[in-house]
Design an enzyme around this catalytic site. Sequence first.
Site, short mmCIF file in Angstrom:
data_model
loop_
_atom_site.label_atom_id
_atom_site.label_comp_id
_atom_site.label_asym_id
_atom_site.label_seq_id
_atom_site.Cartn_x
_atom_site.Cartn_y
_atom_site.Cartn_z
CG ASP A 178 3.42 0.15 -24.54
OD1 ASP A 178 3.88 1.00 -25.35
OD2 ASP A 178 2.21 -0.03 -24.33
CG ASP A 228 0.22 -6.43 -21.07
OD1 ASP A 228 0.35 -7.60 -20.63
OD2 ASP A 228 -0.77 -5.71 -20.84
#
Length: 643
Positions: free
Chosen positions: A507, A511
């Site tokens: 992504d 994170d």
Amino acid sequence: MADSAADKANEKVKGAYDASSIQVLEGLESVRKRPGMYIGSTDINGLHHLVYEAVDNSVDEALAGYCTRISIVVNSDGSATVSDNGRGIPFDMMPQFNKTALEVVMTKLHAGGKFDKKSYKVSGGLHGVGVSVVNGLSATMAVEVRRDGKVCRQRYEKGVPVTPVEFVGTATAGESGTTVTFAPDATIFETVDFNFDILSSRLRELAFLNTGLEISIRDERSGKEHSFRYDGGIKSFVGFINQNKKALHDAIYLSGQKNGTSVEAAMQYNESYLPNIFSFVNTINTTEGGTHLSGFRTALTRTINSYAEKHNLLDKDAKISSEDTLEGLSAVIAVKVPEPQFEGQTKRKLGNSEVKGVVDSIVGPSLSAFFEENPKVARAIVEKCANAATAREAARKAKDLVRRKTLFEGSSLPGKLADCSSTNPDECELFIVEGDSAGGSCKQARNREYQAVLPLKGKILNVEKARLHKVFSSKEIVALASAIGTGVGDDFDIKKARYRRTILMCDADVDGSHIRTLLLTFFFRYMKPLIEAGYICIAQPPLYKVTKGRKDYYVYNDAKLAELLQQVGEDGAALQRYKGLGEMNPEQLWSTTMNPGTRALVKVNVDDAVEADKIFTLLMGEEVEPRREFIEQHALEVKNLDV
Ligand code: 0RA
């Protein structure tokens, strides 16, 4: 086949038959016929067993409380003399046999203990057969008893009396004892040559096991002699075992009695890693262990663990196993059991099941009490065992690692892998996708022929901070390495790579970056040649989607976004910022990120391996301070910080 020694001996016995000795022969005949049944064998062990059997009778007298000294002499003619200062074998008449007690004891099987059941409750001797067996297997034997102011003697050949019981002298007042001298029958034994050292070590053992009893041995053939007496009993035994080792504490002594079974244990840890444990039942060395030993080990493990737990001495989840308690442990467990059952190959294993619980229930509480009273010792022991546990775990992991190596080499593929149908690595690529849902879209979007998808669940282990064994017990890492197929570390072989490209697809958020760095750290540390060969790539999913009317524009960076927004003028255009891959449907994922015709990939390279190493260590390693400095220095360069 030639006649056995026993058969020959038996023939000679038959030749010696006379009316007066018939009854005796009937008893000892079987001993000469099947010596193995009584003394185990007719080899050197059986030979020495004769001495032990004779000595055991004296030890029994000591156990009964009447004997303090036993002496063994190997005479210059090769015979052996065992003498004690016990009560002396009684020589009064036994009407039912019409013989003296002395003659009955010496010539009848199992007659020894019949006189005095109480004091012989616990009988020593492996076979507990009595001195008559020694007599039956000796070419000549003589017994001399001092008792009641008298000295009595009788002589035998192959167990048959050749003299009556004779009074041969006077004994000083209060003087008593028994002396037997025997010459083992050379027609029965393979050898009749006593070994001083073998006899010595067993006699030392017996001295340890019978606290305060003096046992001496002298060899008239060589002049060698020893005298053993240990007032510390088995505690001294443990000290003796540890004499050349660095002990961690003074020897611990535990004892108790229950249901007619008495238990003694002595233990002392040393700095070595090897256990040295001796167990005895009624002074018999149970070399194969048995229920008394398992009772001891159970109590030891439980007590150490509960002390460690109570005092918070162990890391969370750490547990000391029975095996861990053995490292560097010297111990002696001696039990006295009324009716021992011996099992195993050599009948040196205690079988009585009830003994386990008895030993456990005596050793457990008394060791626990000792620990509470001696916290320093307890802590030293817990520490020793905890170290053993850590080492054992590391060793297990190392073994596991070897096993896993085979796993890595492609024998089994991870269940989560949606593999491609082509088996030609040159045209195959593997997408490593963050998260199961994006993985799902990716599986739908892909070209099944040459694109494989492996979804990874969240953050993989930071290999920079983990020990090797931890790395290879990580499910995600094992899955990753198995899918790639090259093996790791020293076993890495790029020819085994199952895909020409491994594409990291994360992504576009914090994170995602973290996961990407974790993955790169793994590749850098464990599959560096894969990076060097240009096999590792990073997918570039779009950051934005701009919709104007019926048209969608995918935008991969901020500069391009500004450019586009100017071109379509801002009004009426919808802007979507993609944070996760999951926000795209399979068709979008295919056309923007996976389609080799339209996608953009960034190839990972390590131009400066030293620098890369430094940065991985810095970003992912243990030290916090340099990482903080690095982040502070580079904070201004960060553009897409997504919080
Ligand atoms: C039977 C009864 C008693 C002692 C012994 C045997 C005895 C046997 C051996 C064998 C070697 N040394 C031994 N010492 C004693 C008890 C006699 C009594 O009550 O006084």
